[in-house]
Design an enzyme around this catalytic site. Structure first.
Site, PDB file in Angstrom:
ATOM      1  N   HIS A  64     111.301  33.613  10.994  1.00  0.00           N
ATOM      2  CA  HIS A  64     111.507  32.633  12.065  1.00  0.00           C
ATOM      3  C   HIS A  64     112.554  31.596  11.622  1.00  0.00           C
ATOM      4  CE1 HIS A  64     107.823  33.967  14.360  1.00  0.00           C
ATOM      5  NE2 HIS A  64     107.678  34.552  13.199  1.00  0.00           N
ATOM      6  N   TYR A 335     103.927  31.387   3.549  1.00  0.00           N
ATOM      7  CA  TYR A 335     104.632  30.195   4.034  1.00  0.00           C
ATOM      8  C   TYR A 335     104.949  29.268   2.858  1.00  0.00           C
ATOM      9  CZ  TYR A 335     103.459  30.995   9.022  1.00  0.00           C
ATOM     10  OH  TYR A 335     103.342  31.482  10.292  1.00  0.00           O
TER      11      TYR A 335
END
Lengths: 361, 187
Positions: A64, A335
């Protein structure tokens, strides 16, 4: 006693000490994932995502990568307070929001309108310092139900250098190993595409444990449901759209006023798949509109505050906790890797594109 | 006053308690960074355990400054005595620095410094991505250094215990034997 025996008597303790130190060092290396076979670690997972991107984009999120920062506020309706003691859902509580709207993929220059998967990430910071970080997607359920499935998917969808497309044999093998992916592929093929971030519904996908003031625990998934009506965008229009179509659309809409989404909490019933994000819950589950998100400004991520936020969906306020969903746990680990890598690149001045100032797009 | 032959009871208690905590902490640290399934409980353990180590390290430093440790054997080669002193002060420095680095790193990254779901510590560093990146690297590399020094410290202790048999190991492993009075026959 012979010299040999005396030397032997001295050698044994030394060997024992060396063995103890080596055993501890070995256990440490194994725990860190450095030795003992290709265990799926957060590092290897992130490496696989990087490899799937084809090339490195220093300073950008590994997944992303393309997105914009948004700011606004969240106001609790009070109806969510029956499900969680988290202060942000108390009636009338208003919480500042630092968010990010993005598209899936590792290329920060990919054309917006052709991205199937779109995302909304939010950081809500309560007055007491509690944080609620969310990372939501427009798909209704996850493609896979294990981290291994996610990893296998990343490996199988890497473009074949010969064709520039994923190897069909590898994709078939992936589907055989993780049959739940078929459902996701069906969604990707058939669900209509929204023409804006502003009329897209974003879903938590993973379930979370909500604890109310009396200590009752329930499994909850949530969605940000847009106030704007859905509008589909046909394939030909998507193909003709400008590369930064979504960001331009967002800016134009915000110039006319704030954009709103309702936070809808969906409560599981016994037997619902609370630890399997690849399974949707039946549509008749109890829903609670817990508040409203209002976004009123956007900034480019290169100069915006959201660039340096890790939207780790396991950073949660008291009253909300992660479920046992293994995909959720894996997201947090990956992440964190992605965050540490890009912040290091930015700190070392290796990421001019991610840090360009004055880019007001 | 005679020089002590053993560490005082508080020093010994803190030494062995913290030995277990620090070794556990180092393993929890590398495990939580690598794991994609056990991260949540490991990280929830890592933060309060780190603050507990910080508080105990302060207590221990205070005790150490008030109570001189037993001297090293006079026949210990000079370089070994130097290495012993240097590693001890490095261990103290890292016991204090590692929790503070972790706390500052979370602060600089904008993460809540959560002790329990409801209790969090205030930030001790400004929100700053460059500072975060530096602190994150320092926390990791100093953890490896701490593990290496712990291994060297352990190996040296066992050398004293099994090879030199010079009283250094018992000075931390147990208290001083009561003076002769114990062996005096009852009158």
């Amino acid at each position: 006693m012979s010299a040999f025996h005396s030397r032997l008597r001295r050698a044994w303790p030394l060997a024992a000490i060396a063995a103890i130190a080596a055993a501890l060092a070995g256990a440490f290396a194994w725990t860190a994932g450095w030795v003992g076979g290709p265990r799926l670690t957060a590092q290897r997972f992130t490496d696989a995502i990087e490899a799937g991107n084809g090339k490195a984009y220093p300073g950008f999120r590994r997944a992303h990568a393309k997105g914009v920062c948004v700011t606004g506020r969240f106001t609790g309706s009070g109806d969510g307070a029956a499900l969680t003691r988290a202060g942000m859902l108390a009636p009338g509580a208003t919480t500042p929001v630092l968010g990010r709207l993005s598209i899936a993929g590792g290329d920060p220059h990919a054309p917006d309108a052709t991205a199937r998967v779109r995302s909304m990430a939010l950081l809500l910071t309560g007055t007491d310092g509690q944080q609620w970080r969310m990372a939501m997607n427009n798909f209704p359920f996850f493609a896979v139900n294990t981290p291994q499935g996610f990893y296998d998917q990343a490996m199988a969808s890497r473009p074949d250098p010969a064709t520039g497309k994923p190897d069909p044999a590898k994709m078939a093998e992936l589907l055989r190993k993780h049959p739940e992916i078929a459902k996701f592929q069906q969604w990707a093929k058939t669900a209509p595409w929204p023409d804006s971030w502003a009329n897209t519904q974003f879903n938590s996908v993973n379930a979370f444990r909500f604890t109310d003031a009396a200590g009752n625990v329930r499994s909850v998934r949530w969605s940000m449901r847009p106030r704007l009506a859905f509008a589909a965008m046909e394939k030909s229009l998507r193909e003709d759209a400008e590369a930064d179509y979504l960001a331009d659309d967002l800016r134009a809409r915000l110039a006319d006023g704030p954009l709103r989404w309702d936070l809808v909490l969906t409560v599981a019933e016994p037997g619902d798949a609370v630890d399997d994000p690849s399974q949707a819950w039946p549509s008749n589950r109890r829903q609670v509109v817990a508040g409203t998100l209002e976004l009123d400004a956007t900034q480019a991520q290169a100069g915006g505050a959201c660039r340096d936020v890790n939207y780790d969906p396991t950073v949660l306020p008291d009253g909300i906790a992660p479920s046992d969903d293994p995909v959720l746990a894996a997201r947090a680990g990956v992440y964190s890797q992605s965050y540490n890598r890009r912040e290091r690149e930015i700190a070392r001045d290796q990421a001019p594109e991610a840090t360009v100032q004055g880019d007001t797009r | 006053m005679n020089a002590p032959t053993h560490f005082n009871p508080l020093a010994r208690t803190l030494h062995w308690t913290m030995a277990a905590m620090i070794v556990a902490m180092l393993f929890v640290g590398v495990a939580m960074v690598a794991s994609i399934s056990q991260r949540e409980w490991l990280i929830a353990l890592h933060r309060p355990l780190g603050i507990a180590i910080l508080l105990l390290a302060l207590l221990r430093l205070g005790n150490r400054l008030r109570h001189a440790p037993p001297p090293l054997p006079a026949d210990l080669p000079r370089w070994q005595a130097l290495a012993a002193h240097a590693s001890h002060w490095l261990l103290y420095a890292l016991m204090l620095a590692m929790p503070l680095l972790g706390w500052a790193m979370l602060s600089a990254g904008g993460f809540p410094v959560q002790m329990t779901p409801a209790l969090q510590l205030p930030p001790i560093a400004p929100r700053d991505p460059l500072l975060y990146a530096g602190l994150r690297s320092a926390h990791g590399w100093l953890a490896y250094a701490l593990f290496a020094i712990v291994l060297a410290h352990l190996s040296a202790a066992l050398l004293h215990a099994w090879v030199r048999r010079d009283g250094v190991f018992p000075s931390m492993a147990r208290g001083a034997r009561r003076p002769a009075t114990e062996e005096t026959p009852l009158e």
